[in-house]
Design a protein around this motif. Sequence first.
Motif, PDB file in Angstrom:
ATOM      1  N   ASN A 195     -46.506  31.096   8.332  1.00  0.00           N
ATOM      2  CA  ASN A 195     -45.794  31.165   7.045  1.00  0.00           C
ATOM      3  C   ASN A 195     -45.298  32.580   6.741  1.00  0.00           C
ATOM      4  N   GLU A 201     -37.003  27.613  12.173  1.00  0.00           N
ATOM      5  CA  GLU A 201     -37.716  26.330  12.170  1.00  0.00           C
ATOM      6  C   GLU A 201     -37.727  25.678  13.550  1.00  0.00           C
ATOM      7  N   GLU A 208     -44.873  24.782  18.607  1.00  0.00           N
ATOM      8  CA  GLU A 208     -45.873  23.739  18.322  1.00  0.00           C
ATOM      9  C   GLU A 208     -46.015  22.796  19.508  1.00  0.00           C
ATOM     10  N   LYS A 407     -40.687  25.880   1.460  1.00  0.00           N
ATOM     11  CA  LYS A 407     -41.897  25.153   1.863  1.00  0.00           C
ATOM     12  C   LYS A 407     -42.159  25.456   3.341  1.00  0.00           C
ATOM     13  N   GLU A 409     -44.719  25.850   6.392  1.00  0.00           N
ATOM     14  CA  GLU A 409     -46.047  25.424   6.840  1.00  0.00           C
ATOM     15  C   GLU A 409     -46.857  26.610   7.329  1.00  0.00           C
ATOM     16  N   SER A 410     -48.146  26.584   7.043  1.00  0.00           N
ATOM     17  CA  SER A 410     -49.041  27.623   7.529  1.00  0.00           C
ATOM     18  C   SER A 410     -49.498  27.288   8.939  1.00  0.00           C
ATOM     19  N   SER A 411     -50.062  28.270   9.607  1.00  0.00           N
ATOM     20  CA  SER A 411     -50.581  28.047  10.954  1.00  0.00           C
ATOM     21  C   SER A 411     -51.694  27.013  10.954  1.00  0.00           C
ATOM     22  N   GLU A 413     -52.008  24.345   9.101  1.00  0.00           N
ATOM     23  CA  GLU A 413     -51.456  22.979   9.073  1.00  0.00           C
ATOM     24  C   GLU A 413     -50.913  22.587  10.447  1.00  0.00           C
ATOM     25  N   ILE A 414     -50.190  23.508  11.075  1.00  0.00           N
ATOM     26  CA  ILE A 414     -49.633  23.216  12.398  1.00  0.00           C
ATOM     27  C   ILE A 414     -50.753  23.052  13.417  1.00  0.00           C
ATOM     28  N   ARG A 417     -52.341  19.594  13.631  1.00  0.00           N
ATOM     29  CA  ARG A 417     -51.595  18.612  14.433  1.00  0.00           C
ATOM     30  C   ARG A 417     -51.756  18.894  15.926  1.00  0.00           C
TER      31      ARG A 417
END
Length: 517
Positions: A195, A201, A208, A407, A409-411, A413-414, A417
């Motif tokens: 973030n 993106e 990811e 918005k 995403e933080s590390s 959250e990634i 997944r």
Amino acid sequence: MLSKVNSSAIVGLDAVPVEVEVDIASQGLPSFTIVGLPDKAVEESRERVRSAIKNSGADFPAKRITVNLAPADLPKEGPSYDLPIALGILLASEQLKVEIDDALFLGELSLDGRLRHTNGILPQVIMAKNKKLKRVFIPSIDVEEASILDGIKIYPVPSLVSLFRHLTSAEEIKPQKHININSVLKDEDFDLDMNDIKGQEQAKRALEIAAAGAHNILLKGPPGAGKTMLARTLPSILPKLTFDEALEVTKIYSISGLLDKKSLVIKRPFRSPHHTTSHIGLIGGGNVPKPGEISLAHRGVLFLDEFPEFPRHVLEALRQPMEDGDIAISRSKGRVLFPSKFMLVAAQNPCPCGFYGDKTKECKCNLNQILRYQKRVSGPMLDRIDIHLDVPAVRTEKLVSNEKNLKIESSKEIRRRVQKARDMQIKRFKSLGKKGQNKKITSNAEMSTKGVKEFCALSSESLEILRLAVERMNLSARSYFRTIKIARTIADLEQSLKIKPVHIAEALQYRPKQESI
């Protein structure tokens, strides 16, 4: 009088038993000889052992002393034989009478008898456990490293005097408590977070996917686009090391002397060698072969910034380890095998000035300069990179926009997944171990061609998309299978059991426009 003490030697990443035999002859002039292919450090242990024994209050025999390090045809290196040699002399001179057949002794002695840090403790303790030995005596400074192993008693020895008192039951050394693995393998803090990166993106999405399947990735873009920052933020989204992986990495760092008093390496390694790094520095080697950067990056990331600036022969040496997951180094003294299952992350500019194809700044390079620069990295090398990504400069509106309105995403959250996707892969490949496969597979990138056929079933629609891609994009056979692996990882991120046409389509976006054959 003859005495025998158990010790060990490091060969590659593993330890082998070494028996330290000490004979004190009743006849002959006083001397102190060490045989059994010792190196300079082992030969110098004569003076360290002599001083340590005297300064510990014991008598050093003024007789003919012969030390044999068996087996005699195995080269011995390092100062770890100081303690077993000193102990053997005390036993052979009958200053100490005790049974030590079930114990292993390791450690470098200082002149006053204290024990210093010794490299390679973990693999040697693992060997002792496998050989059914019950006790291991090591320097107290290294005890944290060995305490992750259960089923064997680890004794932290501060000095030769303490060991003498323990063996004579005058003063007990308490064995080190076993460290619970769950208390070590915990979440770690990272300096950089996803973030913190504005825009990019598509690059974040590609990272990811790369993190989830351990795929190699090449970031290409103008200076200041954020390639290096993206690469350095990658560790914050990588999945946790499994215990087996952590043990592999810890063994490598232990023999390299890079453990820094830690009991276990809990973060995936991130190695970033400079482009002036030599062939041996990157691959490993030396008179006595030692791990290079690719082995230090095992189960982690090898980041090569300014990719084309690396010498051609150094980059070409990466090709075989990238395919096999290990590197064999042969020297006159023997052949060793080091693991090298790393994730390659490379970053480069599109041309010498860096602005070829950039919409904001004009490129000042001529066509010959651009072609010469791009040809520094060979086609076969590029073909081994799964994800090719153009990283454009960040747009002004994204750079100056208010963070509250974005918005991002933080590390964390990634990473959640990514961890779920990697757990799926570990579960999927467990069946290979049951079938007697030697190499453990923990990610999609490690799948062989046979594994792709077994675990990556494609529908007729997906096969048709791939067929068209092979014809129009000139995909090589290697690129064809790598595309399927990436599609499998994309499906895993969505927790999908089947590879869908949309997954194939996204995977094809990460191939370069003109494939190398």
